[in-house]
Scaffold this motif. Structure first.
Motif, PDB file in Angstrom:
ATOM      1  N   ALA A  77       4.597   8.790  17.491  1.00 57.01           N
ATOM      2  CA  ALA A  77       3.644   8.631  18.603  1.00 57.01           C
ATOM      3  C   ALA A  77       3.029   9.992  18.912  1.00 57.01           C
ATOM      4  CB  ALA A  77       4.333   8.048  19.825  1.00 57.01           C
ATOM      5  N   GLY A  78       1.717  10.061  18.892  1.00 59.27           N
ATOM      6  CA  GLY A  78       1.007  11.306  19.147  1.00 59.27           C
ATOM      7  C   GLY A  78       0.838  12.183  17.915  1.00 59.27           C
ATOM      8  N   ALA A  79       1.414  11.771  16.803  1.00 61.67           N
ATOM      9  CA  ALA A  79       1.380  12.595  15.593  1.00 61.67           C
ATOM     10  C   ALA A  79       0.071  12.423  14.830  1.00 61.67           C
ATOM     11  CB  ALA A  79       2.545  12.223  14.676  1.00 61.67           C
ATOM     12  N   PRO A  80      -0.350  13.474  14.111  1.00 60.11           N
ATOM     13  CA  PRO A  80      -1.496  13.341  13.216  1.00 60.11           C
ATOM     14  C   PRO A  80      -1.183  12.331  12.113  1.00 60.11           C
ATOM     15  CG  PRO A  80      -0.876  15.655  13.499  1.00 60.11           C
ATOM     16  CD  PRO A  80       0.211  14.824  14.113  1.00 60.11           C
ATOM     17  N   LEU A  81      -2.224  11.671  11.617  1.00 55.38           N
ATOM     18  CA  LEU A  81      -2.022  10.694  10.546  1.00 55.38           C
ATOM     19  C   LEU A  81      -1.393  11.344   9.320  1.00 55.38           C
ATOM     20  CD1 LEU A  81      -5.286   8.565  10.750  1.00 55.38           C
ATOM     21  CD2 LEU A  81      -3.023   8.021  11.661  1.00 55.38           C
ATOM     22  N   ARG A  85       1.829  10.018   7.299  1.00 60.44           N
ATOM     23  CA  ARG A  85       1.790   9.706   5.872  1.00 60.44           C
ATOM     24  C   ARG A  85       2.826  10.507   5.086  1.00 60.44           C
ATOM     25  NH1 ARG A  85      -4.093  10.164   6.516  1.00 60.44           N
ATOM     26  NH2 ARG A  85      -4.908   8.060   6.684  1.00 60.44           N
ATOM     27  N   SER A  86       3.145  11.698   5.553  1.00 68.18           N
ATOM     28  CA  SER A  86       4.029  12.581   4.785  1.00 68.18           C
ATOM     29  C   SER A  86       5.492  12.530   5.235  1.00 68.18           C
ATOM     30  CB  SER A  86       3.517  14.018   4.849  1.00 68.18           C
ATOM     31  OG  SER A  86       3.615  14.519   6.172  1.00 68.18           O
ATOM     32  N   LEU A  87       5.791  11.737   6.257  1.00 73.03           N
ATOM     33  CA  LEU A  87       7.182  11.644   6.724  1.00 73.03           C
ATOM     34  C   LEU A  87       8.067  11.162   5.576  1.00 73.03           C
ATOM     35  CD1 LEU A  87       8.970  11.878   9.334  1.00 73.03           C
ATOM     36  CD2 LEU A  87       8.713   9.409   9.511  1.00 73.03           C
ATOM     37  N   GLN A  88       9.112  11.899   5.304  1.00 75.71           N
ATOM     38  CA  GLN A  88       9.999  11.583   4.191  1.00 75.71           C
ATOM     39  C   GLN A  88      11.103  10.610   4.616  1.00 75.71           C
ATOM     40  OE1 GLN A  88       9.476  12.910   0.948  1.00 75.71           O
ATOM     41  NE2 GLN A  88       7.559  13.355   2.015  1.00 75.71           N
ATOM     42  N   ASP A  89      11.547   9.806   3.660  1.00 72.72           N
ATOM     43  CA  ASP A  89      12.661   8.887   3.910  1.00 72.72           C
ATOM     44  C   ASP A  89      13.841   9.644   4.510  1.00 72.72           C
ATOM     45  OD1 ASP A  89      11.038   7.068   2.600  1.00 72.72           O
ATOM     46  OD2 ASP A  89      12.408   6.743   0.918  1.00 72.72           O
ATOM     47  N   ALA A  90      14.155  10.798   3.930  1.00 76.46           N
ATOM     48  CA  ALA A  90      15.325  11.570   4.355  1.00 76.46           C
ATOM     49  C   ALA A  90      15.214  12.001   5.816  1.00 76.46           C
ATOM     50  CB  ALA A  90      15.510  12.791   3.462  1.00 76.46           C
ATOM     51  N   GLU A  91      13.991  12.242   6.290  1.00 80.00           N
ATOM     52  CA  GLU A  91      13.800  12.666   7.683  1.00 80.00           C
ATOM     53  C   GLU A  91      14.150  11.536   8.652  1.00 80.00           C
ATOM     54  OE1 GLU A  91      10.394  14.998  10.270  1.00 80.00           O
ATOM     55  OE2 GLU A  91      10.041  14.621   8.147  1.00 80.00           O
ATOM     56  N   LEU A  92      13.707  10.329   8.342  1.00 81.42           N
ATOM     57  CA  LEU A  92      14.053   9.186   9.195  1.00 81.42           C
ATOM     58  C   LEU A  92      15.552   8.911   9.108  1.00 81.42           C
ATOM     59  CD1 LEU A  92      13.395   6.887  11.110  1.00 81.42           C
ATOM     60  CD2 LEU A  92      12.734   5.506   9.130  1.00 81.42           C
ATOM     61  N   LEU A  93      16.103   8.945   7.910  1.00 83.05           N
ATOM     62  CA  LEU A  93      17.540   8.693   7.760  1.00 83.05           C
ATOM     63  C   LEU A  93      18.354   9.732   8.533  1.00 83.05           C
ATOM     64  CD1 LEU A  93      17.679   7.705   3.990  1.00 83.05           C
ATOM     65  CD2 LEU A  93      17.865   6.179   5.967  1.00 83.05           C
ATOM     66  N   PRO A 111      10.964  -0.015   8.482  1.00 82.63           N
ATOM     67  CA  PRO A 111       9.874   0.338   9.403  1.00 82.63           C
ATOM     68  C   PRO A 111       8.949   1.431   8.851  1.00 82.63           C
ATOM     69  CG  PRO A 111      11.953   0.190  10.585  1.00 82.63           C
ATOM     70  CD  PRO A 111      12.283   0.120   9.124  1.00 82.63           C
ATOM     71  N   LEU A 112       9.511   2.413   8.166  1.00 82.33           N
ATOM     72  CA  LEU A 112       8.693   3.483   7.589  1.00 82.33           C
ATOM     73  C   LEU A 112       7.809   2.941   6.471  1.00 82.33           C
ATOM     74  CD1 LEU A 112       7.869   6.429   7.439  1.00 82.33           C
ATOM     75  CD2 LEU A 112       9.910   6.871   6.049  1.00 82.33           C
ATOM     76  N   GLN A 113       8.340   2.045   5.666  1.00 85.89           N
ATOM     77  CA  GLN A 113       7.544   1.427   4.604  1.00 85.89           C
ATOM     78  C   GLN A 113       6.369   0.652   5.202  1.00 85.89           C
ATOM     79  OE1 GLN A 113       7.773   1.899   1.307  1.00 85.89           O
ATOM     80  NE2 GLN A 113       5.897   0.704   1.181  1.00 85.89           N
ATOM     81  N   VAL A 114       6.615  -0.049   6.306  1.00 81.93           N
ATOM     82  CA  VAL A 114       5.553  -0.827   6.954  1.00 81.93           C
ATOM     83  C   VAL A 114       4.469   0.118   7.491  1.00 81.93           C
ATOM     84  CG1 VAL A 114       5.045  -2.401   8.872  1.00 81.93           C
ATOM     85  CG2 VAL A 114       7.089  -2.760   7.480  1.00 81.93           C
ATOM     86  N   VAL A 115       4.870   1.234   8.084  1.00 79.75           N
ATOM     87  CA  VAL A 115       3.894   2.220   8.576  1.00 79.75           C
ATOM     88  C   VAL A 115       3.069   2.768   7.410  1.00 79.75           C
ATOM     89  CG1 VAL A 115       3.643   4.525   9.586  1.00 79.75           C
ATOM     90  CG2 VAL A 115       5.140   2.858  10.657  1.00 79.75           C
ATOM     91  N   ARG A 116       3.726   3.103   6.323  1.00 86.02           N
ATOM     92  CA  ARG A 116       2.996   3.632   5.155  1.00 86.02           C
ATOM     93  C   ARG A 116       1.960   2.627   4.654  1.00 86.02           C
ATOM     94  NH1 ARG A 116       8.467   5.804   2.389  1.00 86.02           N
ATOM     95  NH2 ARG A 116       8.452   7.917   3.266  1.00 86.02           N
ATOM     96  N   GLU A 117       2.348   1.360   4.583  1.00 82.90           N
ATOM     97  CA  GLU A 117       1.404   0.332   4.134  1.00 82.90           C
ATOM     98  C   GLU A 117       0.239   0.192   5.106  1.00 82.90           C
ATOM     99  OE1 GLU A 117       3.725  -3.191   3.483  1.00 82.90           O
ATOM    100  OE2 GLU A 117       4.880  -2.250   1.863  1.00 82.90           O
ATOM    101  N   ALA A 118       0.518   0.243   6.401  1.00 79.65           N
ATOM    102  CA  ALA A 118      -0.551   0.147   7.401  1.00 79.65           C
ATOM    103  C   ALA A 118      -1.505   1.328   7.261  1.00 79.65           C
ATOM    104  CB  ALA A 118       0.038   0.098   8.809  1.00 79.65           C
ATOM    105  N   LEU A 119      -0.970   2.520   7.040  1.00 79.42           N
ATOM    106  CA  LEU A 119      -1.811   3.719   6.972  1.00 79.42           C
ATOM    107  C   LEU A 119      -2.614   3.810   5.688  1.00 79.42           C
ATOM    108  CD1 LEU A 119       0.508   6.384   8.618  1.00 79.42           C
ATOM    109  CD2 LEU A 119      -1.486   5.237   9.610  1.00 79.42           C
ATOM    110  N   LEU A 120      -2.234   3.074   4.668  1.00 78.40           N
ATOM    111  CA  LEU A 120      -3.044   3.051   3.440  1.00 78.40           C
ATOM    112  C   LEU A 120      -4.463   2.578   3.744  1.00 78.40           C
ATOM    113  CD1 LEU A 120      -0.614   1.610   0.745  1.00 78.40           C
ATOM    114  CD2 LEU A 120      -1.545   3.931   0.884  1.00 78.40           C
ATOM    115  N   LYS A 121      -4.578   1.715   4.753  1.00 78.80           N
ATOM    116  CA  LYS A 121      -5.895   1.179   5.144  1.00 78.80           C
ATOM    117  C   LYS A 121      -6.774   2.245   5.765  1.00 78.80           C
ATOM    118  CE  LYS A 121      -3.888  -3.290   6.342  1.00 78.80           C
ATOM    119  NZ  LYS A 121      -3.692  -4.248   7.434  1.00 78.80           N
ATOM    120  N   THR A 122      -6.191   3.347   6.234  1.00 76.54           N
ATOM    121  CA  THR A 122      -6.976   4.361   6.956  1.00 76.54           C
ATOM    122  C   THR A 122      -7.571   5.417   6.043  1.00 76.54           C
ATOM    123  OG1 THR A 122      -5.116   5.844   7.368  1.00 76.54           O
ATOM    124  CG2 THR A 122      -5.529   4.101   8.999  1.00 76.54           C
ATOM    125  N   ARG A 123      -7.111   5.499   4.814  1.00 76.54           N
ATOM    126  CA  ARG A 123      -7.625   6.536   3.906  1.00 76.54           C
ATOM    127  C   ARG A 123      -9.115   6.343   3.692  1.00 76.54           C
ATOM    128  NH1 ARG A 123      -4.050  10.059   2.108  1.00 76.54           N
ATOM    129  NH2 ARG A 123      -1.902   9.435   1.817  1.00 76.54           N
TER     130      ARG A 123
END
Length: 128
Positions: A77-81, A85-93, A111-123
């Motif tokens: 929340a509040g983060a740049p796109l 997009r660059s948040l790593q699996d290891a960071e969430l884990l 949840p991170l995979q879902v965010v990545r898929e949603a953000l693909l639409k923004t490129r």
């Protein structure tokens, strides 16, 4: 009293999830399912410029997925796109502050995979 199975952070976020619910008129939304366990997560985002202004989730999922979605909304929340997009699996884990069995890692990363898929639409698209 025994310690929670997945630790205090997961237990807290699973019992009291942050940012759970729907956004009114989200700019992006995406649902995902973990076919191995049936967890379902929906992520909704409000985008302003190149930043995530607000993020909410709905989940019919196990406590690990719910906690991960709750923590993820706090991280992004509040983060740049670009950060999202660059948040790593290891960071969430790591943010879950627990050791997960290999079979539960997919639950945590849904949840991170879902965010990545949603953000693909923004490129290449200017949302607002």
């Amino acid at each position: 009293m025994s310690a929670p199975l997945y630790g205090d952070v997961v237990a807290d976020h699973a019992r009291n999830p942050r940012n759970r619910g729907a956004l009114e008129s989200p700019d992006l939304s995406r649902e995902g399912v973990n076919p191995l366990c049936g967890d379902q997560v929906r992520i909704e985002l409000r985008i302003r410029g190149e930043r995530i202004e607000e993020m909410r989730f709905e989940a019919s999922a196990c406590m690990v997925s719910i906690a991960a979605a709750s923590i993820l909304t706090g991280l992004l929340a509040g983060a740049p796109l670009g950060r999202a997009r660059s948040l790593q699996d290891a960071e969430l884990l790591a943010a879950l502050q627990t050791e997960l069995r290999p079979s539960r890692i997919g639950c945590a990363l849904l949840p991170l995979q879902v965010v990545r898929e949603a953000l693909l639409k923004t490129r290449g698209h200017n949302t607002h």
